[in-house]
Design a protein around this motif. Structure first.
Motif, mmCIF file in Angstrom:
data_model
loop_
_atom_site.group_PDB
_atom_site.id
_atom_site.type_symbol
_atom_site.label_atom_id
_atom_site.label_comp_id
_atom_site.label_asym_id
_atom_site.label_seq_id
_atom_site.Cartn_x
_atom_site.Cartn_y
_atom_site.Cartn_z
ATOM 1 N N VAL A 46 0.836 -1.207 0.000
ATOM 2 C CA VAL A 46 0.000 0.000 0.000
ATOM 3 C C VAL A 46 0.870 1.256 0.000
ATOM 4 O O VAL A 46 0.611 2.215 -0.749
ATOM 5 N N GLU A 47 1.901 1.236 0.814
ATOM 6 C CA GLU A 47 2.781 2.405 0.914
ATOM 7 C C GLU A 47 3.425 2.724 -0.440
ATOM 8 O O GLU A 47 3.499 3.894 -0.847
ATOM 9 N N TYR A 63 -3.458 13.298 -1.023
ATOM 10 C CA TYR A 63 -2.697 12.189 -0.434
ATOM 11 C C TYR A 63 -3.640 11.218 0.291
ATOM 12 O O TYR A 63 -3.516 10.001 0.158
ATOM 13 N N THR A 107 0.812 3.971 -3.027
ATOM 14 C CA THR A 107 0.479 5.362 -2.680
ATOM 15 C C THR A 107 1.551 6.314 -3.179
ATOM 16 O O THR A 107 1.249 7.346 -3.813
ATOM 17 N N LYS A 108 2.809 5.989 -2.896
ATOM 18 C CA LYS A 108 3.923 6.873 -3.305
ATOM 19 C C LYS A 108 3.962 7.055 -4.823
ATOM 20 O O LYS A 108 4.062 8.177 -5.321
ATOM 21 N N TYR A 128 0.846 9.066 -5.989
ATOM 22 C CA TYR A 128 0.936 10.465 -5.546
ATOM 23 C C TYR A 128 1.952 11.222 -6.405
ATOM 24 O O TYR A 128 1.690 12.360 -6.829
ATOM 25 N N ASN A 152 -4.146 7.408 -0.846
ATOM 26 C CA ASN A 152 -3.791 6.354 0.103
ATOM 27 C C ASN A 152 -4.935 5.369 0.286
ATOM 28 O O ASN A 152 -4.725 4.139 0.264
ATOM 29 N N SER A 172 -5.281 3.324 -2.776
ATOM 30 C CA SER A 172 -4.205 2.332 -2.865
ATOM 31 C C SER A 172 -4.516 1.092 -2.031
ATOM 32 O O SER A 172 -4.172 -0.031 -2.417
#
Length: 320
Positions: free
Chosen positions: A267-268, A298, A271-272, A275, A302, A305
């Protein structure tokens, strides 16, 4: 608090200050013979809705119907609490959503998984909706709220399986909930028309989403009333952008999922990547990197994501 906006014929928009943010989630007021609300947001938004109704000269006792496009807490979490102020109102919901309003335990569990220790601050209290205050509406059903206006209901999965679209024939508008994405009026004021899909967990399905959007297009609509946030009178552009970004969302998520090192923080990393893509796109259109919209973007990316990760894990037999 800013006053409700009249955005089309007998249609008003109240800012719910969802997640303590302006222009995040809205409640629509249809000021017809049978006064109707569409969405309640979460319980912390109810004071804003009551204040908005008061400024329109509408008493909560005058509300006949509260329509929920779907039962995610940022759209429906406040329905039970709102009913305590609206003794004559009935709640209208998709057939697959009704039991979760009567017993919201699974809704609470799902939201806690997404929002963690912020849950209580953002959503409490979640009040059960009595079963005798629920009306189920599905594909092809209608609701007459004045001599001139009969709302029409569509089954519109993609964001969630318990999702209704609500067609307003007088304005050729669709209350799209989250099926047709998110609109950012904050960027309109910067001269940037911008829409993103919302692919939050855990029933996101891209094929169903595209099919539901095509149903909206087939209606020949001229307005989209977004759950997040406000009205667009440019449906063709909204659908084009949402479909394009949906492709980007899926491709970026699949690339992360295919890399075993990145998949560890799935997920992280999704997201990155997303974004960065969105920021790059907006930067090219002249938006400053310190614009306040990025906090909201964001958050939305997130949560989307999380839904993309869940979709890919389900597609791959739960592999993570």
């Amino acid at each position: 608090m800013k006053k409700p906006l009249q955005i089309s014929q007998n249609v008003y928009l109240i800012d719910d200050h969802d997640l303590k943010m302006e222009e995040r989630t809205g409640t629509y007021v249809l000021a017809e013979d049978e006064i109707t609300l569409i969405e309640t947001s979460a319980s912390p938004s109810i004071p804003y809705i009551l204040e908005g109704l008061n400024s329109l000269g509408i008493s909560p006792e005058d509300i006949s119907y509260i329509i929920l496009t779907h039962i995610h807490l940022d759209h429906a979490g406040g329905a039970g609490l709102m009913l305590t102020h609206c003794p004559n109102a009935m709640v209208i919901v998709h057939p697959k959503g009704a039991r979760h309003l009567a017993d919201p335990s699974r809704l609470i569990q799902g939201a806690k998984a997404v929002y963690g220790d912020k849950f209580s601050d953002l959503f409490d209290p979640i009040v059960e909706v009595p079963e005798d205050r629920l009306i189920v509406k599905g594909k092809g059903d209608t609701l007459k709220i004045s001599e001139k206006l009969t709302l029409e209901f569509l089954d519109t999965p993609g964001h969630a399986n318990h999702h209704l679209g609500v067609y307003h024939p007088l304005t050729k508008g669709i209350f799209s909930g989250d099926t047709a994405g998110i609109y950012y009026p904050q960027l309109d004021r910067e001269g940037i028309e911008f829409y993103l899909p919302t692919t939050s967990p855990n029933q996101f399905d891209p094929e169903k989403m595209l099919h539901s959007i095509s149903r909206f297009m087939d209606l020949g609509i001229e307005r989209i009333y977004f759950g997040h946030y406000g009205m667009s009178e440019n449906p063709a552009e909204a659908f084009r952008q949402v479909e394009n970004w949906l492709h980007v969302f899926l491709e970026e998520a699949k690339q992360v999922f295919a890399d075993e090192n990145q998949r560890i923080r799935l997920v992280e990393n999704i997201t990155k990547n997303l974004y960065d893509k969105v920021q790059s796109h907006l930067r090219k259109q002249g938006l400053a990197d310190n614009h306040h919209i990025y906090e909201l973007l964001y958050l939305d990316i997130n949560v989307s994501s999380m839904g993309l990760a869940h979709y890919l894990m389900k597609l791959n037999g739960g592999t993570h």
